[in-house]
Write a protein that holds these residues in place. Structure first.
Motif, PDB file in Angstrom:
ATOM      1  N   SER A 298      -3.566   0.646  -2.956  1.00  0.00           N
ATOM      2  CA  SER A 298      -3.017  -0.641  -2.550  1.00  0.00           C
ATOM      3  C   SER A 298      -3.086  -1.609  -3.720  1.00  0.00           C
ATOM      4  CB  SER A 298      -3.753  -1.213  -1.332  1.00  0.00           C
ATOM      5  OG  SER A 298      -5.110  -1.452  -1.638  1.00  0.00           O
TER       6      SER A 298
ATOM      7  N   PHE B 132      -4.921   6.657   3.475  1.00  0.00           N
ATOM      8  CA  PHE B 132      -4.738   5.679   2.405  1.00  0.00           C
ATOM      9  C   PHE B 132      -4.718   6.371   1.044  1.00  0.00           C
ATOM     10  CE2 PHE B 132      -5.183   1.824   0.087  1.00  0.00           C
ATOM     11  CZ  PHE B 132      -6.147   2.037  -0.891  1.00  0.00           C
TER      12      PHE B 132
ATOM     13  N   PRO C  17      -5.116  -6.690   0.653  1.00  0.00           N
ATOM     14  CA  PRO C  17      -4.962  -5.238   0.545  1.00  0.00           C
ATOM     15  C   PRO C  17      -6.063  -4.524   1.321  1.00  0.00           C
ATOM     16  CG  PRO C  17      -4.754  -6.269  -1.603  1.00  0.00           C
ATOM     17  CD  PRO C  17      -5.193  -7.337  -0.663  1.00  0.00           C
TER      18      PRO C  17
ATOM     19  N   GLY D  96       0.819  -1.199   0.000  1.00  0.00           N
ATOM     20  CA  GLY D  96       0.000   0.000   0.000  1.00  0.00           C
ATOM     21  C   GLY D  96       0.853   1.249   0.000  1.00  0.00           C
TER      22      GLY D  96
ATOM     23  N   THR E 276      -7.314  -0.539   3.358  1.00  0.00           N
ATOM     24  CA  THR E 276      -7.124   0.904   3.509  1.00  0.00           C
ATOM     25  C   THR E 276      -6.685   1.277   4.923  1.00  0.00           C
ATOM     26  OG1 THR E 276      -9.429   1.259   4.155  1.00  0.00           O
ATOM     27  CG2 THR E 276      -8.933   1.312   1.797  1.00  0.00           C
TER      28      THR E 276
END
Length: 123
Positions: free
Chosen positions: A50, A47, A103, A35, A105
């Protein structure tokens, strides 16, 4: 243990482009989803994007969708963030991170972090 080193940050004018790289140590890079996050002064880390272990799935924050592209090269143990049409609000320290999970956030789900690279976008 995975060590991550980001590079490619710098100063760019609004509308310009930068490509960030994150080089990982070790032979297990392909076991980790990766990420990119960023943190502006006085703000929480957020975030950005990713990518799955194989690179087949990617995810983006709404604020960068259509402008940024995350990719990875497992043979080179490297993940990239291509940033186009940069805006002053993209100014932040950018961090790459690795997770043994899917993956996500959420910063708390990542196991390893790089030291960050500064991106400054002037208006």
């Amino acid at each position: 243990q995975v060590q991550l080193v980001e590079s490619g940050g710098g100063l760019v004018q609004a509308g310009g482009s930068l490509r960030l790289s994150c080089a990982a140590s070790g032979r297990t890079f392909s076991r980790y989803a990766m990420g990119w996050f960023r943190q502006a002064p006085g703000k929480e880390r957020e975030f950005v994007a990713s990518i799955s272990r194989s690179g087949g799935s990617t995810y983006y924050a709404d604020s960068v969708k259509g402008r940024f592209t995350i990719s990875r090269d497992n043979a080179k143990n490297t993940v990239y963030l291509q940033m186009n049409s940069l805006k002053p609000e993209d100014t932040a320290v950018y961090y790459c991170a690795a997770t043994a999970k899917v993956p996500t956030t959420f910063t708390t789900m990542y196991d390893y972090w790089g030291q960050g690279t500064q991106v400054t976008v002037s208006s």
